[in-house]
Design an enzyme around this catalytic site. Structure first.
Site, short mmCIF file in Angstrom:
data_model
loop_
_atom_site.label_atom_id
_atom_site.label_comp_id
_atom_site.label_asym_id
_atom_site.label_seq_id
_atom_site.Cartn_x
_atom_site.Cartn_y
_atom_site.Cartn_z
N HIS A 67 0.82 -1.22 0.00
CA HIS A 67 0.00 0.00 0.00
C HIS A 67 0.85 1.27 0.00
CE1 HIS A 67 -3.74 -2.22 0.70
NE2 HIS A 67 -3.03 -3.00 1.50
N HIS A 203 -9.92 -11.59 2.71
CA HIS A 203 -10.95 -10.95 3.53
C HIS A 203 -12.26 -11.69 3.29
CE1 HIS A 203 -8.39 -7.74 4.98
NE2 HIS A 203 -7.90 -7.64 3.77
N HIS A 224 -2.70 -12.64 1.65
CA HIS A 224 -2.09 -12.77 2.99
C HIS A 224 -2.66 -13.93 3.79
CE1 HIS A 224 -5.49 -10.20 4.02
NE2 HIS A 224 -4.87 -9.07 3.71
N ASN A 227 -4.46 -14.39 7.44
CA ASN A 227 -4.95 -13.09 7.91
C ASN A 227 -6.18 -12.68 7.12
OD1 ASN A 227 -1.55 -12.57 8.14
ND2 ASN A 227 -2.84 -12.30 9.95
N GLY A 228 -7.22 -12.22 7.84
CA GLY A 228 -8.43 -11.75 7.16
C GLY A 228 -9.19 -12.87 6.48
N ASP A 256 6.66 -11.62 8.63
CA ASP A 256 7.29 -10.75 9.62
C ASP A 256 7.31 -11.37 11.01
OD1 ASP A 256 4.60 -10.56 10.21
OD2 ASP A 256 4.49 -8.37 10.07
N GLY A 257 6.69 -12.55 11.17
CA GLY A 257 6.63 -13.18 12.48
C GLY A 257 5.60 -12.56 13.40
N ASP A 282 2.68 -6.14 2.29
CA ASP A 282 1.42 -5.50 2.73
C ASP A 282 1.75 -4.25 3.56
OD1 ASP A 282 -1.28 -5.05 3.02
OD2 ASP A 282 -1.57 -6.51 4.61
#
Length: 396
Positions: A67, A203, A224, A227-228, A256-257, A282
């Site tokens: 982004h 998402h 991702h 996530n989402g 990124d852990g 992200d």
């Protein structure tokens, strides 16, 4: 100088790795590669950069989900914002990227699309990371898994609206994150797949049978992973479980852990293999900046201790750098450097149907190159044959 020669470093080639090799660049393309014994006679107009056997030359990284960075965001909808991103990303080894939008008012999304398309056509100059298209993240998602996506602007999948946006973007939308279980979701996926746009499930609150229908309709990617989305349960695999099972789906990973525990990253890599995963950041505008408060999609984001959070504690993108993603993957999963690089270069290039010119070190391709030192820190980055970043390099 019309030619550039990088020599004496380890090189990650398309299908092999060589020690003490060379890369000869002419203008913006790779002219020849090989071992030093294969080095042709050097013309007088050749600039020579002597490296060390401790250096490794990798293909440039391609971030398909980013982004912002350096205080700028795709949704700022200005040339200055995209120029800032394109200028700072080579510091982390990223040589090309998809400018990524977020769920917002239709007019704001359209403005960002038009701006990114114009930037790609008019301002993409060698010597900075290249905007190679647009990733439309939302607004066709499920509010139940919205995460940091502003829920007030979520829409049902709409082919006619997408057609308008793709026309406004001059055909540069390459990837869309959507929830297939929403009304018209499967038809939308089918349309995208048939028209050269990568449908990515994200998402989403889909159950396994809905994921199966999405894959049958042409879904090719998962945004991702973990996530989402609906998580994995032993009686309902959900989006996450289906993502690991279906070979048709390549998964994005924020390594990124923080977004995903290292053990789950290892689990995903074991399931998908090196061909089935793409590393992404992200990242939002705070990347490369100090701790503090920043904007994401009109929402206040607090950045502290390596995390970007909304007021309610929801993760709001990341401040991850691609070079750190590479190092983390090696630490978390014990894969080889060449495999970690594959996740950030050839896999996204293949997925975007751009492997003919990006994603590997091969003769005739764009000279997008990253020189890594012995600690896997970026020493130099070349974007289409022009040095875009240089840290102080340990000379032989």
């Amino acid at each position: 100088m019309s030619r550039l020669l990088l020599k004496n470093a380890r090189i990650i080639l398309e299908n092999s790795m060589i020690d003490q090799g060379f890369i000869l660049i002419e203008k913006d393309r790779i002219l020849k590669t090989g071992t030093l014994e294969e080095l042709p006679a050097i013309r007088q107009d050749t600039e020579i950069i002597e490296l060390s056997p401790e250096h490794t030359i990798s293909p440039g990284f391609i971030d398909v989900h980013i982004h912002g960075a350096g205080g700028a965001d795709t949704m700022d909808a200005t040339f200055e914002a995209l120029n800032t991103m394109a200028s700072v990303l080579p510091e982390e080894g990223t040589t090309s990227f998809l400018a990524t939008t977020i769920t917002q008012e239709k007019e704001k999304i359209e403005g960002a699309l038009i701006n990114a398309a114009h930037f790609q056509k008019e301002q993409n100059t060698p010597g900075q990371a290249e905007v190679i298209g647009i990733h439309l993240e939302g607004p066709f998602i499920n509010e139940a898994r919205g995460g940091a996506q502003p829920k007030d602007h979520i829409l049902e999948p709409d082919i006619e609206l997408f057609k308008r946006w793709q026309e406004a973007a001059n055909g540069t939308i390459k990837l869309i994150t959507l929830a297939p279980e929403k009304a018209n979701g499967y038809e939308f996926i089918r349309y995208l797949s048939e028209n050269g746009v990568v449908p990515s499930i994200g998402h989403s609150d889909a159950i396994f049978t809905e994921m199966e229908k999405a894959v049958q309709a042409g879904a090719k990617q998962v945004t991702h992973l973990f996530n989402g989305m609906r998580g994995m349960h032993h009686r309902e695999p959900g989006v996450a479980g289906a993502s690991l099972l279906f070979k048709e789906l390549i998964v994005e990973m924020i390594a990124d852990g923080i977004h995903v525990r290292p053990e789950m990253i290892k689990l995903a890599l074991n399931a998908k293999g090196p061909d089935g995963m793409i590393l992404i950041t992200d990242s939002m505008r705070a990347k490369c900046l100090k701790n503090g408060h920043y904007d994401l999609g009109g929402q206040d984001v607090k950045v502290e201790n390596g995390q970007a959070l909304l007021a309610d504690g929801t993760l709001a993108g990341s401040i991850l750098k691609m070079k750190d993603s590479i190092k983390n993957m090696i630490d978390f999963t014990d894969i080889q450097l060449s495999e970690a690089v594959q996740l950030a270069s050839s896999n996204p290039a293949r997925q975007l149907n751009m492997f003919d010119r990006k994603g590997s070190i091969s003769e005739g391709k764009d000279a997008d190159l990253v020189v890594l030192d012995e600690n896997l820190e970026v020493a130099m980055t070349f974007c289409r044959g022009v040095k875009a970043f240089e840290r102080e390099v340990k000379r032989p």
